[in-house]
Motif scaffolding. Structure first.
Motif, PDB file in Angstrom:
ATOM      1  N   LEU A 176       0.602  -1.215   0.173  1.00 17.40           N
ATOM      2  CA  LEU A 176       0.054   0.114   0.018  1.00 17.40           C
ATOM      3  C   LEU A 176       0.947   1.147   0.130  1.00 17.40           C
ATOM      4  O   LEU A 176       0.622   2.278  -0.609  1.00 17.40           O
ATOM      5  N   VAL A 177       1.879   1.167   0.805  1.00 19.59           N
ATOM      6  CA  VAL A 177       2.907   2.413   0.644  1.00 19.59           C
ATOM      7  C   VAL A 177       3.544   2.649  -0.693  1.00 19.59           C
ATOM      8  O   VAL A 177       3.607   3.510  -1.111  1.00 19.59           O
ATOM      9  N   ARG A 178       4.087   1.713  -1.229  1.00 18.97           N
ATOM     10  CA  ARG A 178       4.599   1.489  -2.331  1.00 18.97           C
ATOM     11  C   ARG A 178       3.654   1.906  -3.593  1.00 18.97           C
ATOM     12  O   ARG A 178       3.890   2.754  -4.622  1.00 18.97           O
ATOM     13  N   LYS A 179       2.618   1.106  -3.906  1.00 25.20           N
ATOM     14  CA  LYS A 179       1.745   1.115  -4.819  1.00 25.20           C
ATOM     15  C   LYS A 179       0.642   2.120  -4.899  1.00 25.20           C
ATOM     16  O   LYS A 179       0.205   2.600  -5.985  1.00 25.20           O
ATOM     17  N   HIS A 180       0.279   2.619  -3.565  1.00 28.84           N
ATOM     18  CA  HIS A 180      -0.997   3.372  -3.447  1.00 28.84           C
ATOM     19  C   HIS A 180      -0.633   4.566  -2.713  1.00 28.84           C
ATOM     20  O   HIS A 180      -1.511   5.397  -2.551  1.00 28.84           O
ATOM     21  N   GLY A 181       0.504   4.921  -2.223  1.00 31.02           N
ATOM     22  CA  GLY A 181       0.986   5.926  -1.719  1.00 31.02           C
ATOM     23  C   GLY A 181       0.440   6.199  -0.328  1.00 31.02           C
ATOM     24  O   GLY A 181       0.514   7.278   0.487  1.00 31.02           O
ATOM     25  N   PHE A 182       0.089   5.239   0.430  1.00 29.62           N
ATOM     26  CA  PHE A 182      -0.479   5.257   1.768  1.00 29.62           C
ATOM     27  C   PHE A 182       0.713   6.017   2.687  1.00 29.62           C
ATOM     28  O   PHE A 182       1.956   5.576   2.535  1.00 29.62           O
ATOM     29  N   ASP A 183       0.263   6.637   3.579  1.00 31.74           N
ATOM     30  CA  ASP A 183       1.055   7.229   4.872  1.00 31.74           C
ATOM     31  C   ASP A 183       0.864   6.257   5.873  1.00 31.74           C
ATOM     32  O   ASP A 183       0.169   5.362   5.855  1.00 31.74           O
ATOM     33  N   GLY A 184       1.535   6.643   6.935  1.00 37.28           N
ATOM     34  CA  GLY A 184       1.537   5.759   8.247  1.00 37.28           C
ATOM     35  C   GLY A 184       0.120   5.717   8.775  1.00 37.28           C
ATOM     36  O   GLY A 184      -0.245   4.780   9.295  1.00 37.28           O
ATOM     37  N   LYS A 185      -0.577   6.822   8.792  1.00 29.94           N
ATOM     38  CA  LYS A 185      -1.881   6.967   9.565  1.00 29.94           C
ATOM     39  C   LYS A 185      -3.017   5.788   8.760  1.00 29.94           C
ATOM     40  O   LYS A 185      -3.629   5.431   9.457  1.00 29.94           O
ATOM     41  N   GLN A 186      -2.577   5.865   7.412  1.00 32.08           N
ATOM     42  CA  GLN A 186      -3.428   5.138   6.608  1.00 32.08           C
ATOM     43  C   GLN A 186      -3.374   3.850   6.868  1.00 32.08           C
ATOM     44  O   GLN A 186      -4.042   2.781   7.031  1.00 32.08           O
ATOM     45  N   ILE A 187      -2.017   3.435   7.068  1.00 32.94           N
ATOM     46  CA  ILE A 187      -1.758   1.838   7.312  1.00 32.94           C
ATOM     47  C   ILE A 187      -2.095   1.528   8.728  1.00 32.94           C
ATOM     48  O   ILE A 187      -2.707   0.435   9.015  1.00 32.94           O
ATOM     49  N   VAL A 188      -2.032   2.460   9.712  1.00 31.82           N
ATOM     50  CA  VAL A 188      -2.654   2.178  10.901  1.00 31.82           C
ATOM     51  C   VAL A 188      -4.244   1.861  10.555  1.00 31.82           C
ATOM     52  O   VAL A 188      -4.353   0.999  11.541  1.00 31.82           O
ATOM     53  N   ASP A 189      -4.852   2.607  10.209  1.00 29.98           N
ATOM     54  CA  ASP A 189      -6.221   2.533  10.232  1.00 29.98           C
ATOM     55  C   ASP A 189      -6.447   0.993   9.313  1.00 29.98           C
ATOM     56  O   ASP A 189      -7.432   0.255   9.863  1.00 29.98           O
ATOM     57  N   VAL A 190      -5.647   0.761   8.362  1.00 31.36           N
ATOM     58  CA  VAL A 190      -5.838  -0.579   7.704  1.00 31.36           C
ATOM     59  C   VAL A 190      -5.636  -1.675   8.625  1.00 31.36           C
ATOM     60  O   VAL A 190      -6.517  -2.623   8.914  1.00 31.36           O
ATOM     61  N   TRP A 191      -4.391  -1.693   9.278  1.00 32.89           N
ATOM     62  CA  TRP A 191      -4.069  -2.564  10.321  1.00 32.89           C
ATOM     63  C   TRP A 191      -5.094  -2.745  11.507  1.00 32.89           C
ATOM     64  O   TRP A 191      -5.525  -3.812  11.729  1.00 32.89           O
ATOM     65  N   ASP A 192      -5.788  -1.591  12.140  1.00 29.77           N
ATOM     66  CA  ASP A 192      -6.448  -1.604  13.179  1.00 29.77           C
ATOM     67  C   ASP A 192      -7.790  -2.411  12.870  1.00 29.77           C
ATOM     68  O   ASP A 192      -8.320  -2.948  13.416  1.00 29.77           O
ATOM     69  N   LEU A 193      -8.299  -1.923  11.693  1.00 24.69           N
ATOM     70  CA  LEU A 193      -9.640  -2.495  11.021  1.00 24.69           C
ATOM     71  C   LEU A 193      -9.452  -3.956  10.907  1.00 24.69           C
ATOM     72  O   LEU A 193     -10.433  -4.472  10.756  1.00 24.69           O
ATOM     73  N   SER A 194      -8.002  -4.240  10.168  1.00 23.86           N
ATOM     74  CA  SER A 194      -8.037  -5.618   9.815  1.00 23.86           C
ATOM     75  C   SER A 194      -7.229  -6.701  11.023  1.00 23.86           C
ATOM     76  O   SER A 194      -7.134  -7.896  10.817  1.00 23.86           O
ATOM     77  N   ASP A 195      -7.402  -6.041  12.346  1.00 22.33           N
ATOM     78  CA  ASP A 195      -7.041  -7.000  13.502  1.00 22.33           C
ATOM     79  C   ASP A 195      -7.767  -8.431  13.432  1.00 22.33           C
ATOM     80  O   ASP A 195      -8.904  -8.179  13.607  1.00 22.33           O
ATOM     81  N   GLY A 196      -7.079  -9.138  13.277  1.00 22.54           N
ATOM     82  CA  GLY A 196      -7.781 -10.785  13.388  1.00 22.54           C
ATOM     83  C   GLY A 196      -7.250 -11.404  14.397  1.00 22.54           C
ATOM     84  O   GLY A 196      -7.712 -12.760  14.432  1.00 22.54           O
ATOM     85  N   CYS A 197      -6.881 -10.929  15.388  1.00 22.45           N
ATOM     86  CA  CYS A 197      -6.554 -11.454  16.739  1.00 22.45           C
ATOM     87  C   CYS A 197      -7.852 -12.001  17.623  1.00 22.45           C
ATOM     88  O   CYS A 197      -7.459 -12.637  18.543  1.00 22.45           O
ATOM     89  N   GLY A 198      -8.964 -11.253  17.387  1.00 21.00           N
ATOM     90  CA  GLY A 198     -10.273 -11.669  18.258  1.00 21.00           C
ATOM     91  C   GLY A 198      -9.962 -10.571  19.220  1.00 21.00           C
ATOM     92  O   GLY A 198      -9.264  -9.854  19.607  1.00 21.00           O
ATOM     93  N   GLY A 199     -11.396 -10.600  20.074  1.00 25.38           N
ATOM     94  CA  GLY A 199     -11.141  -9.730  21.000  1.00 25.38           C
ATOM     95  C   GLY A 199     -11.869  -8.362  20.530  1.00 25.38           C
ATOM     96  O   GLY A 199     -11.858  -8.280  19.307  1.00 25.38           O
TER      97      GLY A 199
END
Length: 186
Positions: free
Chosen positions: A161-184
């Motif tokens: 996403l950083v390389r191909k879509h120009g995502f910044d750190g905040k956008q990556i945080v958003d994707v990671w937090d929404l994609s958290d698959g650890c449960g809970g």
């Protein structure tokens, strides 16, 4: 009206208030199920029939899975309905990017197979700053709570996403937090 409640009154009202709130929050699952019965059905299936584990053997097996097979369920803790609904709804803003799974608990193996190799990608210094920001600021302090298949898959996704879509750190945080698959919940 009691102007100066004694300790017993405060404790009792705290106990009854907590019991009432607990009942309200438990009933929120019923409200969610009524609002979107299909999502409630998916939640029930994924939370009870997942195949995801944090083992190295599972991570290695992804490369040989048929691309159309699914990696399902939580890997660490039981799923929570309220959080699941928030995640699935939140991820809709990224639906135009095929590599971002729309459901963090139901990932096509073919997508994981495409993302994992990006994990080894070398980033430019600006790209690395975005990735480092995400590592420091995401809820799990990385793409997952442990360095399992999700760590490599979502770490690779971030670099993509950083390389191909120009995502910044905040956008990556958003994707990671929404994609958290650890449960809970978060």
């Amino acid at each position: 009206m009691v102007r100066n409640p004694n300790r017993r009154m405060v404790v009792l009202s705290g106990v009854f208030g907590a019991a009432t709130l607990t009942g309200v929050f438990k009933d929120s699952n019923f409200a969610i199920a009524a609002d979107d019965p299909e999502l409630a059905k998916r939640f029930k299936d994924l939370s009870q029939n997942g195949n995801s584990t944090c083992s190295a053997k599972f991570t290695e097996s992804i490369a040989t899975m048929p691309a159309m097979s699914r990696i399902t369920g939580s890997c660490c803790s039981p799923m929570e309905m309220k959080r699941y609904v928030e995640q699935v709804n939140g991820l809709t803003k990224y639906r135009d990017i095929e590599m971002i799974p729309s459901d963090p608990y139901d990932i096509p193996a073919g997508i994981a197979q495409k993302m994992i190799p990006y994990y080894e990608a070398k980033l430019t210094s600006d790209e690395q700053r975005a990735y480092d920001y995400a590592m420091a600021n995401s809820e799990e302090k990385g793409p997952c709570c442990c360095q399992c298949w999700r760590w490599k898959t979502y770490g690779g996704l971030a670099k993509y996403l950083v390389r191909k879509h120009g995502f910044d750190g905040k956008q990556i945080v958003d994707v990671w937090d929404l994609s958290d698959g650890c449960g809970g919940g978060m």
